[in-house]
Design a protein around this motif. Structure first.
Motif, PDB file in Angstrom:
ATOM      1  N   ASN A 208      18.211 -56.491  54.732  1.00  0.00           N
ATOM      2  CA  ASN A 208      19.241 -55.760  53.991  1.00  0.00           C
ATOM      3  C   ASN A 208      20.600 -56.151  54.566  1.00  0.00           C
ATOM      4  O   ASN A 208      21.040 -55.622  55.596  1.00  0.00           O
ATOM      5  CB  ASN A 208      19.012 -54.252  54.113  1.00  0.00           C
ATOM      6  N   TRP A 242      15.305 -59.373  48.860  1.00  0.00           N
ATOM      7  CA  TRP A 242      15.154 -58.048  49.483  1.00  0.00           C
ATOM      8  C   TRP A 242      14.766 -57.055  48.401  1.00  0.00           C
ATOM      9  O   TRP A 242      15.571 -56.718  47.527  1.00  0.00           O
ATOM     10  CB  TRP A 242      16.452 -57.602  50.174  1.00  0.00           C
ATOM     11  N   ALA A 244      13.350 -53.951  49.068  1.00  0.00           N
ATOM     12  CA  ALA A 244      13.489 -52.571  49.572  1.00  0.00           C
ATOM     13  C   ALA A 244      12.190 -51.784  49.436  1.00  0.00           C
ATOM     14  O   ALA A 244      12.200 -50.557  49.495  1.00  0.00           O
ATOM     15  CB  ALA A 244      14.655 -51.822  48.945  1.00  0.00           C
TER      16      ALA A 244
END
Ligand code: AHG
Ligand code: MN
Ligand code: MN
Length: 333
Positions: A208, A242, A244
């Motif tokens: 992140n 990414w 998450a």
């Protein structure tokens, strides 16, 4: 193509390698069944009234989504009565969940992150379930929290389910990593990838990057070198992803390589990272190592860490061996 079901795989694995006794097989099958139920709820979305917040917080102070709570309940209910467990622990419960006295008790301890990637639930992006299996200390039928505090190297099984375009279950019992796909019509898990291996070399990384200003120098250096691409010290371009949802990022890495990072940073210097050691980092580290990759906290092999607390956090660098070793070496200098 001859279809091999999860049950057939587990039975044959026991016959060949003696690593999955009947109780462990039952445990894995029950977890897999709970994941099937969660997958069904997830896929209903708004129609099943499973989206949105539950209006509560968990022990880590995170807002619980309805599906965090539901998935936790589904895993607890499925695993209580089988007689294979001594106790359970979960991201969503402050302390351990002993097996109620009305049921027989077994020798295993089950830990889980019932719903990983909570922030993606309401936006229809892949989410999952992560689990880790330990043995209760010899002869202990009423384990306390301390009984769970074993290093990841003691895991006897670990895995995750991804609820994405397909629902898959990825599993290790210490003899390689295999992937099963949920046949939704038949309601069964079918072996679809044998002996998964993480490619040693990679051109992809996952972090992140919005936290870049908080990173410590070794992480800054490692990422700067990746970003410098062809003209930098690495001499080639890298791509970034990414999602998450750790499950989805790790699943991509297991399939085509890459490095996943959630480092400690200067936001909260006392926190050793965001992810939880016992039900996120350890099971993923076990899978990644079993697939030929590596997993460290920047300094130490994750599975060697002696946990001090059930909900302990840890920095995570995992995936393709060469990249994890490089990122780790920058922390040692
Ligand atoms: P959980 O939904 O179980 O709390 O876990 C979320 C974790 C992990 O899946 C993901 O990699 C990471 O949090 C994402 O964190 P950021 O929102 O900081 O990117
Ligand atoms: Mn999680
Ligand atoms: Mn979770």
């Amino acid at each position: 193509m001859k279809r091999v079901s999860l049950t057939q795989y587990l039975v044959e694995e026991q016959r060949l390698h003696n690593t999955i006794p009947a109780e462990l097989r039952l445990l894995i099958e029950v977890v897999a069944r709970a994941c099937k139920t969660i997958s069904h709820a997830v896929s209903k979305g708004a129609l099943g009234e499973v989206l949105g917040s539950a209006g509560s917080e968990n022990v880590q102070g995170e807002v619980q989504k309805k599906l965090d709570v539901l998935s936790n309940e589904m895993l607890l209910e499925a695993n209580e009565w089988g007689g294979h467990l001594a106790a359970m622990a979960s991201e969503e419960m402050e302390t351990i969940h002993p097996i109620p006295n009305r049921y027989p008790k077994g020798e295993y301890l089950l830990l889980f992150d019932p719903l990983d990637g909570s922030s993606n639930i309401d936006v229809n992006v892949s989410i999952g379930t992560i689990f880790s299996v330990l043995k209760a200390p010899e002869g202990m039928k009423e384990p306390n929290e301390e009984a769970f505090l074993q290093p990841g190297s003691k895991q006897v099984a670990a895995g995750y389910a991804v609820y994405g375009p397909q629902t898959v279950l990825v599993l290790t019992t210490g003899n390689g990593v295999n992937c099963f796909t949920l046949d939704r019509e038949m309601g069964s898990w079918v072996l679809t990838q044998r002996d998964m291996k993480v490619p040693e070399e990679t051109k992809e990384f996952a972090i992140n990057a919005s936290n870049a200003r908080h990173w410590y120098p070794p992480v800054k250096r490692y990422i700067d070198e990746l970003l410098a691409g062809k003209t930098g010290p690495r001499g080639r371009d890298f791509n970034m992803r990414w999602i998450a949802s750790m499950v989805a990022d790790v699943h991509r890495i297991l399939n085509r390589g890459g490095i996943f990072m959630y480092p400690a940073d200067a936001r909260e210097p006392d926190k050793p990272g965001k992810l939880r050691l016992m039900y996120e980092a350890n099971p993923m580290a076990f899978l990644i190592e079993q697939a030929g990759g590596a997993a460290t906290n920047g300094k130490q092999r994750i599975m060697d860490i002696q946990p001090q607390k059930l909900h302990e956090r840890v920095a995570v660098f995992l995936g393709s061996k060469n990249e994890v070793e490089r990122a780790t070496s920058y922390h040692m200098e």
